[in-house]
Scaffold this motif. Structure first.
Motif, PDB file in Angstrom:
ATOM      1  N   ASN A  80       0.869  -1.180   0.000  1.00 25.19           N
ATOM      2  CA  ASN A  80       0.000   0.000   0.000  1.00 25.19           C
ATOM      3  C   ASN A  80       0.902   1.226   0.000  1.00 25.19           C
ATOM      4  O   ASN A  80       1.530   1.550   1.006  1.00 25.19           O
ATOM      5  N   MET A 114       1.581   5.126  -0.194  1.00 22.37           N
ATOM      6  CA  MET A 114       0.858   6.360   0.169  1.00 22.37           C
ATOM      7  C   MET A 114       1.796   7.565   0.175  1.00 22.37           C
ATOM      8  O   MET A 114       2.988   7.429   0.447  1.00 22.37           O
ATOM      9  N   HIS A 155      -9.523   7.966   0.183  1.00 20.03           N
ATOM     10  CA  HIS A 155      -8.644   6.873   0.621  1.00 20.03           C
ATOM     11  C   HIS A 155      -9.226   5.557   0.135  1.00 20.03           C
ATOM     12  O   HIS A 155     -10.384   5.501  -0.291  1.00 20.03           O
ATOM     13  N   ASN A 158      -2.265   4.364  -3.554  1.00 13.23           N
ATOM     14  CA  ASN A 158      -3.419   4.952  -2.876  1.00 13.23           C
ATOM     15  C   ASN A 158      -3.654   6.396  -3.372  1.00 13.23           C
ATOM     16  O   ASN A 158      -2.828   6.961  -4.076  1.00 13.23           O
ATOM     17  N   PRO A 189      -5.703   8.048   4.173  1.00 12.63           N
ATOM     18  CA  PRO A 189      -5.324   6.664   3.862  1.00 12.63           C
ATOM     19  C   PRO A 189      -4.648   5.961   5.040  1.00 12.63           C
ATOM     20  O   PRO A 189      -4.767   4.744   5.187  1.00 12.63           O
ATOM     21  N   ASN A 226       3.055  -1.406   4.305  1.00 11.05           N
ATOM     22  CA  ASN A 226       2.675  -0.004   4.069  1.00 11.05           C
ATOM     23  C   ASN A 226       3.940   0.794   3.802  1.00 11.05           C
ATOM     24  O   ASN A 226       4.899   0.720   4.578  1.00 11.05           O
ATOM     25  N   ALA A 270       5.371   4.734   2.670  1.00 11.54           N
ATOM     26  CA  ALA A 270       5.040   6.151   2.444  1.00 11.54           C
ATOM     27  C   ALA A 270       6.194   6.839   1.737  1.00 11.54           C
ATOM     28  O   ALA A 270       7.359   6.483   1.938  1.00 11.54           O
ATOM     29  N   MET A 314       0.514   8.764   9.493  1.00  8.43           N
ATOM     30  CA  MET A 314       1.067   8.164   8.273  1.00  8.43           C
ATOM     31  C   MET A 314       2.433   7.537   8.528  1.00  8.43           C
ATOM     32  O   MET A 314       2.741   6.453   8.049  1.00  8.43           O
TER      33      MET A 314
END
Lengths: 231, 231
Positions: free
Chosen positions: A43, A45, A103, A128, A135, A145, A147, A164
């Motif tokens: 994921n 982001m 999101h 995303n 999100p 995840n 970022a 985040m």
């Protein structure tokens, strides 16, 4: 499953949030199902314009000979990112439209997985919606995840958008080729993130020059192999 | 009104969204009340790191001798922006914490107005949470919605986040001193925004070098004078 429309080459699915669903339970189900198939879901982001799509192109072209890869591009509108990924990497790509939502949740991600077809994939990447706030609140069922914080955004962002940086195991500092132009201290950003998330790992890189992308690619291959070896 | 806490010099108010409120009705009420007082409220929105705070410092220092100005800094966490504004401009500043919310609505804005005290102000600026999606959905009661799109974010953002560019009358292109480093065509961005919002006006500028800030300051003074002349 929401309606499907074919727009030129890119398939678009409109995914809708389920207000009443227990998101965490659905995310756990999706994670277990992907684990059984050996499909590693990332994921990805960031804020709008931090360079998610540009990084994906660079990363996928380094990984696509050793891994079967799929990409789900989530946006409120447009198909520009999915078109870019498909044109520049050739991997299986689908566009998810969120009907205005800011999101993706687990149900929307599950619909995306059904839409793209996960069979045979090693790596599935969810890009995303560009948003550093919402999100982070929704578990999508991803194994990882990740970022991106871009150098132009500034090293104070972990102070202002802490969640985040708490929920992401891997943090990319993107556009490091521009670090001379902006006031961004990588050490300061790392220290602020480590306070929130002591196990975070960092990848400073430039998708434009290629610097640092190999280290992220190697990290992901290692994660995916470990994941698949225990399925 | 939520609890107030004093943190060093910056006053912090936690503002909470009202789930049941009719946001549009509340926004109209607040707009009417501010109009009666001659207080021009700007709702300033952008992605995280587009340069809202830096622009405000530059802008306020150009305007504070001719206008009484107040600033409400909205964030999920931290007080860094309010501290920066207060230290670098000296104008009345308050920090609004959104208790995790990704945007301000009219009720939260109203609480902020009560917190800062609007009496005697000509210009009140709400720096919304850094987010190109959700803040666009909520009328705060502002007289002017203004968005910043920074050069590093890319000229494709109006395609992907159309609502923000629809609801803002004034659009700033920030960090234009870095335009040589990024692929951003101002003409392309303007054309994309004008398709969504034919009356949009554009301010390309650099808060760092000062280029273009004067034009925005002059535009705002003109707007505020017209607004106050009909109160």
């Amino acid at each position: 499953m929401a309606a499907r429309i074919t727009m030129d080459k890119i398939r678009v699915i409109t995914v809708k949030q389920s207000v009443f669903a227990n998101n965490n339970a659905r995310a756990s189900e999706l994670r277990a199902s992907l684990k059984k198939q050996g499909v590693f879901l990332i994921n990805l982001m960031s804020s709008p314009g931090a360079g998610k799509t540009t990084l994906l192109v660079s990363l996928i072209n380094r990984l696509k000979d050793q891994l079967a890869i799929g990409v789900m591009e989530a946006d409120i509108d447009a198909t520009v990112d999915a078109e870019t990924i498909e044109a520049k990497t050739g991997v299986k790509t689908i566009q998810l439209h969120t009907a205005g939502e800011c999101h993706l949740d687990a149900k929307m991600t599950q619909e995306g997985c059904e839409g793209i077809g996960t069979q045979g994939l090693d790596l599935l990447i969810l890009e995303n919606v560009g948003n550093l706030v919402c999100p982070a609140e929704f578990d999508t069922g991803a194994a990882l995840n990740m970022a991106i914080l871009s150098i132009p955004e500034g090293d104070d962002k972990p102070l202002k958008y802490p969640l985040m940086f708490k929920v992401c195991q891997a943090i990319v500092f993107s556009k490091i080729d521009t670090i001379q132009v902006f006031d961004f201290e990588i050490k300061k950003a790392e220290a602020r993130i480590l306070k929130l998330n002591p196990k975070a790992v960092f990848f400073p890189l430039s998708a434009k020059t290629g610097e640092g992308v190999e280290a992220l690619a190697a990290y992901l291959v290692k994660q995916i192999k470990a994941y698949q070896s225990t399925k």
